[in-house]
Motif scaffolding. Structure first.
Motif, PDB file in Angstrom:
ATOM      1  N   SER A   1       0.856  -1.184   0.000  1.00  0.00           N
ATOM      2  CA  SER A   1       0.000   0.000   0.000  1.00  0.00           C
ATOM      3  C   SER A   1       0.891   1.231   0.000  1.00  0.00           C
ATOM      4  O   SER A   1       1.802   1.339   0.810  1.00  0.00           O
TER       5      SER A   1
ATOM      6  N   ARG B   1      -6.393   6.283  -0.151  1.00  0.00           N
ATOM      7  CA  ARG B   1      -6.691   4.880  -0.440  1.00  0.00           C
ATOM      8  C   ARG B   1      -8.013   4.518   0.219  1.00  0.00           C
ATOM      9  O   ARG B   1      -8.482   5.213   1.116  1.00  0.00           O
TER      10      ARG B   1
ATOM     11  N   GLN C   1      -9.257   7.151   3.126  1.00  0.00           N
ATOM     12  CA  GLN C   1      -8.413   7.842   4.110  1.00  0.00           C
ATOM     13  C   GLN C   1      -7.127   8.242   3.396  1.00  0.00           C
ATOM     14  O   GLN C   1      -6.798   7.717   2.335  1.00  0.00           O
TER      15      GLN C   1
ATOM     16  N   HIS D   1      -3.320   7.870   3.474  1.00  0.00           N
ATOM     17  CA  HIS D   1      -2.321   6.956   4.043  1.00  0.00           C
ATOM     18  C   HIS D   1      -0.999   7.705   4.101  1.00  0.00           C
ATOM     19  O   HIS D   1      -0.442   8.060   3.061  1.00  0.00           O
TER      20      HIS D   1
ATOM     21  N   ASP E   1       3.183   0.709   3.249  1.00  0.00           N
ATOM     22  CA  ASP E   1       3.164  -0.568   3.951  1.00  0.00           C
ATOM     23  C   ASP E   1       4.053  -1.537   3.182  1.00  0.00           C
ATOM     24  O   ASP E   1       3.882  -1.703   1.973  1.00  0.00           O
TER      25      ASP E   1
ATOM     26  N   HIS F   1       4.344  -0.386   8.714  1.00  0.00           N
ATOM     27  CA  HIS F   1       3.853   0.892   8.186  1.00  0.00           C
ATOM     28  C   HIS F   1       4.993   1.873   8.424  1.00  0.00           C
ATOM     29  O   HIS F   1       5.401   2.104   9.561  1.00  0.00           O
TER      30      HIS F   1
END
Length: 137
Positions: free
Chosen positions: A21, A26, A35, A37, A41, A118
């Motif tokens: 991600s 996203r 939201q 991001h 990730d 993350h």
């Protein structure tokens, strides 16, 4: 601690793995809607080593809400990095770290859909796209 400016800018991947991600808007993985991001990730195996992406001082290690186990490193020159959802820590707040040093281990703590880290890069207090700083894996 004085860190050379070249060492203060994040320049490596925080771990081995692949980006699942990216940075930016996203769909929310665990509910409906969208939201922003603030990081990337990187997925990998549980307990994969997490590296400091630049030299600096560890300013936070602990559990922080949806981030789960979190490490924040202050690199000076307005840079800091955040590593979230960790399984465990290899450093404590106050430690001075070098680029590439193992600081923690990939996990699934906090609010997450699976094992990953993350990773955020902050410049002057604002999240910026970490992919722009992930030159070497």
């Amino acid at each position: 601690a004085y860190v050379d400016m070249m060492e203060a800018e994040p320049s490596i991947w925080p771990c081995r793995g692949r980006i699942s991600s990216g940075f930016g808007v996203r769909s929310i993985p665990y509910s409906s809607g969208y939201q922003f991001h603030n990081g990337v990730d990187v997925i990998g195996s549980y307990n994969t080593e997490i590296y400091a992406t630049a030299a600096g001082e560890v300013v936070f290690t602990g559990y922080r809400g949806s981030f789960g186990n979190l490490i924040i490193v202050d690199h000076g020159y307005d840079y800091s990095t955040h590593y979230a959802h960790l399984a465990g820590f290899a450093v404590n707040a106050g430690d001075i770290v070098t680029k590439g040093q193992v600081i923690g281990f990939m996990g699934a703590s906090g609010r997450t859909t699976g094992t990953h880290v993350h990773y955020e890069v902050h410049y002057k207090g604002t999240p910026v796209n970490p992919a722009n700083y992930m030159n070497q894996q």
